[in-house]
Design a protein around this motif. Structure first.
Motif, PDB file in Angstrom:
ATOM      1  N   VAL A  11       0.846  -1.209   0.000  1.00 10.04           N
ATOM      2  CA  VAL A  11       0.000   0.000   0.000  1.00 10.04           C
ATOM      3  C   VAL A  11       0.875   1.250   0.000  1.00 10.04           C
ATOM      4  O   VAL A  11       0.595   2.217  -0.728  1.00 10.04           O
ATOM      5  CB  VAL A  11      -0.965  -0.012   1.208  1.00 10.04           C
ATOM      6  CG1 VAL A  11      -1.657   1.345   1.374  1.00 10.04           C
ATOM      7  CG2 VAL A  11      -2.005  -1.111   1.034  1.00 10.04           C
ATOM      8  N   ARG A  12       1.937   1.218   0.768  1.00 10.86           N
ATOM      9  CA  ARG A  12       2.850   2.382   0.766  1.00 10.86           C
ATOM     10  C   ARG A  12       3.445   2.584  -0.632  1.00 10.86           C
ATOM     11  O   ARG A  12       3.610   3.722  -1.082  1.00 10.86           O
ATOM     12  CB  ARG A  12       3.952   2.185   1.800  1.00 10.86           C
ATOM     13  CG  ARG A  12       3.447   2.327   3.237  1.00 10.86           C
ATOM     14  CD  ARG A  12       4.554   2.052   4.253  1.00 10.86           C
ATOM     15  NE  ARG A  12       4.074   2.119   5.624  1.00 10.86           N
ATOM     16  CZ  ARG A  12       4.445   1.292   6.603  1.00 10.86           C
ATOM     17  NH1 ARG A  12       5.321   0.319   6.365  1.00 10.86           N
ATOM     18  NH2 ARG A  12       3.963   1.445   7.821  1.00 10.86           N
ATOM     19  N   LYS A  36     -11.235  -1.687  11.372  1.00 10.06           N
ATOM     20  CA  LYS A  36     -12.564  -2.146  11.812  1.00 10.06           C
ATOM     21  C   LYS A  36     -12.757  -3.622  11.500  1.00 10.06           C
ATOM     22  O   LYS A  36     -12.322  -4.082  10.433  1.00 10.06           O
ATOM     23  CB  LYS A  36     -13.662  -1.333  11.124  1.00 10.06           C
ATOM     24  CG  LYS A  36     -13.719  -1.516   9.623  1.00 10.06           C
ATOM     25  CD  LYS A  36     -14.738  -0.589   8.975  1.00 10.06           C
ATOM     26  CE  LYS A  36     -14.707  -0.756   7.478  1.00 10.06           C
ATOM     27  NZ  LYS A  36     -15.298   0.392   6.776  1.00 10.06           N
ATOM     28  N   THR A  37     -13.378  -4.322  12.414  1.00 10.13           N
ATOM     29  CA  THR A  37     -13.667  -5.772  12.398  1.00 10.13           C
ATOM     30  C   THR A  37     -12.429  -6.648  12.646  1.00 10.13           C
ATOM     31  O   THR A  37     -12.562  -7.849  12.820  1.00 10.13           O
ATOM     32  CB  THR A  37     -14.371  -6.293  11.104  1.00 10.13           C
ATOM     33  OG1 THR A  37     -13.403  -6.446  10.055  1.00 10.13           O
ATOM     34  CG2 THR A  37     -15.506  -5.389  10.645  1.00 10.13           C
ATOM     35  N   GLY A  55      -8.055   3.667  11.804  1.00  8.24           N
ATOM     36  CA  GLY A  55      -9.431   4.127  11.663  1.00  8.24           C
ATOM     37  C   GLY A  55     -10.410   3.043  12.050  1.00  8.24           C
ATOM     38  O   GLY A  55     -10.193   1.857  11.772  1.00  8.24           O
ATOM     39  N   GLU A  56     -11.507   3.465  12.682  1.00  6.04           N
ATOM     40  CA  GLU A  56     -12.530   2.541  13.155  1.00  6.04           C
ATOM     41  C   GLU A  56     -13.904   3.118  12.828  1.00  6.04           C
ATOM     42  O   GLU A  56     -14.068   4.337  12.775  1.00  6.04           O
ATOM     43  CB  GLU A  56     -12.414   2.373  14.685  1.00  6.04           C
ATOM     44  CG  GLU A  56     -11.155   1.618  15.117  1.00  6.04           C
ATOM     45  CD  GLU A  56     -11.264   0.117  14.903  1.00  6.04           C
ATOM     46  OE1 GLU A  56     -12.397  -0.387  14.854  1.00  6.04           O
ATOM     47  OE2 GLU A  56     -10.210  -0.542  14.769  1.00  6.04           O
ATOM     48  N   GLY A 219      -8.417  -0.107   4.332  1.00  9.12           N
ATOM     49  CA  GLY A 219      -8.676  -1.275   5.171  1.00  9.12           C
ATOM     50  C   GLY A 219      -8.319  -2.564   4.473  1.00  9.12           C
ATOM     51  O   GLY A 219      -7.335  -3.238   4.807  1.00  9.12           O
ATOM     52  N   THR A 220      -9.105  -2.938   3.464  1.00 10.16           N
ATOM     53  CA  THR A 220      -8.990  -4.247   2.814  1.00 10.16           C
ATOM     54  C   THR A 220      -7.582  -4.548   2.304  1.00 10.16           C
ATOM     55  O   THR A 220      -7.089  -5.667   2.487  1.00 10.16           O
ATOM     56  CB  THR A 220      -9.993  -4.315   1.641  1.00 10.16           C
ATOM     57  OG1 THR A 220     -11.284  -3.946   2.135  1.00 10.16           O
ATOM     58  CG2 THR A 220     -10.065  -5.716   1.064  1.00 10.16           C
ATOM     59  N   ALA A 221      -6.942  -3.588   1.684  1.00  7.49           N
ATOM     60  CA  ALA A 221      -5.621  -3.861   1.101  1.00  7.49           C
ATOM     61  C   ALA A 221      -4.564  -4.107   2.175  1.00  7.49           C
ATOM     62  O   ALA A 221      -3.500  -4.646   1.873  1.00  7.49           O
ATOM     63  CB  ALA A 221      -5.186  -2.704   0.193  1.00  7.49           C
ATOM     64  N   ILE A 222      -4.847  -3.733   3.427  1.00  4.78           N
ATOM     65  CA  ILE A 222      -3.886  -3.976   4.512  1.00  4.78           C
ATOM     66  C   ILE A 222      -4.264  -5.225   5.309  1.00  4.78           C
ATOM     67  O   ILE A 222      -3.429  -6.095   5.545  1.00  4.78           O
ATOM     68  CB  ILE A 222      -3.819  -2.756   5.467  1.00  4.78           C
ATOM     69  CG1 ILE A 222      -3.306  -1.530   4.715  1.00  4.78           C
ATOM     70  CG2 ILE A 222      -2.932  -3.076   6.685  1.00  4.78           C
ATOM     71  CD1 ILE A 222      -3.393  -0.232   5.517  1.00  4.78           C
TER      72      ILE A 222
END
Ligand code: PLP
Length: 232
Positions: A11-12, A36-37, A55-56, A219-222
């Motif tokens: 991602v970076r 989140k989750t 982030g949440e 989110g998803t990509a991490i």
């Protein structure tokens, strides 16, 4: 290396490539890891490779995680809709809120921010593409809301946040993100000292950076696909 560490590296690299393509300095774009989750262990793994801002969306889930990770120097950002009965938990536990879209909620957050904590850093959520049933202040009402929020004593107004509908391609994504950028510049021209444009997620971070995002929420990509939405 863990999967999360590898994903963060990827991602970076995406952020760096997008900045290079847009002729921007990569230091202008912050990465917020949306956890989140996912549990505290996932956050620890990301922190171990240098990620500090998380982030949440769901306040109760987030508060449990924040408490479990008290010992780490993390910065917590609230991204989900803030209901009146959740403002106290948000004011007491988070460093940032990106989802303020009503003055009443901002007033409660300011009043409930504990003495001794830094001001709560705030972005106004703007419904930039007028999606039906979507949170966010209407673009034409953003300036008045920003002026009112900027007066509140225990908040620091930092910028705007948008969650546009998925766009069919890069150009369409750039167009909608560009509207957010234009509104951001309009508010700055009106004298509001904003420095944060919270735009872009896993699917559209390149277009967001092209349009001028200063903070991408990924989110998803991490952390991988989310299965069940968390309650709360
Ligand atoms: C879940 C969420 C994200 C992260 O989305 P991904 O597509 O998983 O990167 C970003 N911003 C907000 C407001 C979210 O709710």
């Amino acid at each position: 290396m863990t999967t999360i560490a590898q994903n963060l590296g990827a991602v970076r690299a995406r952020i760096a490539a997008a900045c290079a393509a847009a002729g921007r300095d990569a230091r202008e774009v912050r990465l917020l890891a949306v956890s989140k989750t996912f549990g505290p262990e996932a956050v620890r793994e990301a922190h171990a490779v240098g990620q500090t801002a998380f982030g949440e969306n769901y306040v109760q889930e987030a508060v449990a995680k924040i408490e479990a990770l008290r010992g780490l120097p993390l910065e917590w950002h609230c991204l989900g809709p803030v209901q009146g009965n959740k403002t106290r938990l948000v004011a007491e536990h988070f460093d940032w809120v990106h989802s303020v879209d009503r003055l009443r909620i901002a007033e409660r957050l300011s009043a409930q921010r504990p003495e001794g904590l830094a001001p709560l850093q705030v972005c106004l959520q703007v419904n930039i593409d007028a999606g039906a049933n979507k949170s966010g202040v209407a673009p034409q009402d953003a300036l008045a809301l920003a002026r009112a929020v900027a007066q509140l004593p225990h908040l620091a107004l930092r910028g705007l946040m948008c969650i546009p509908e998925p766009a069919p391609d890069f150009d369409a994504a750039c167009a909608v993100h560009g509207r957010a950028r234009a509104l951001f510049e309009q508010l700055r021209a009106a004298g509001l000292p904003l420095d944060t444009l919270s735009l872009g997620m896993t699917a559209d971070l390149e277009a967001a950076i092209h349009a001028g995002s200063t903070l991408v929420r990924v989110g998803t990509a991490i952390f991988g696909q989310r299965t069940a939405p968390a309650a709360g």
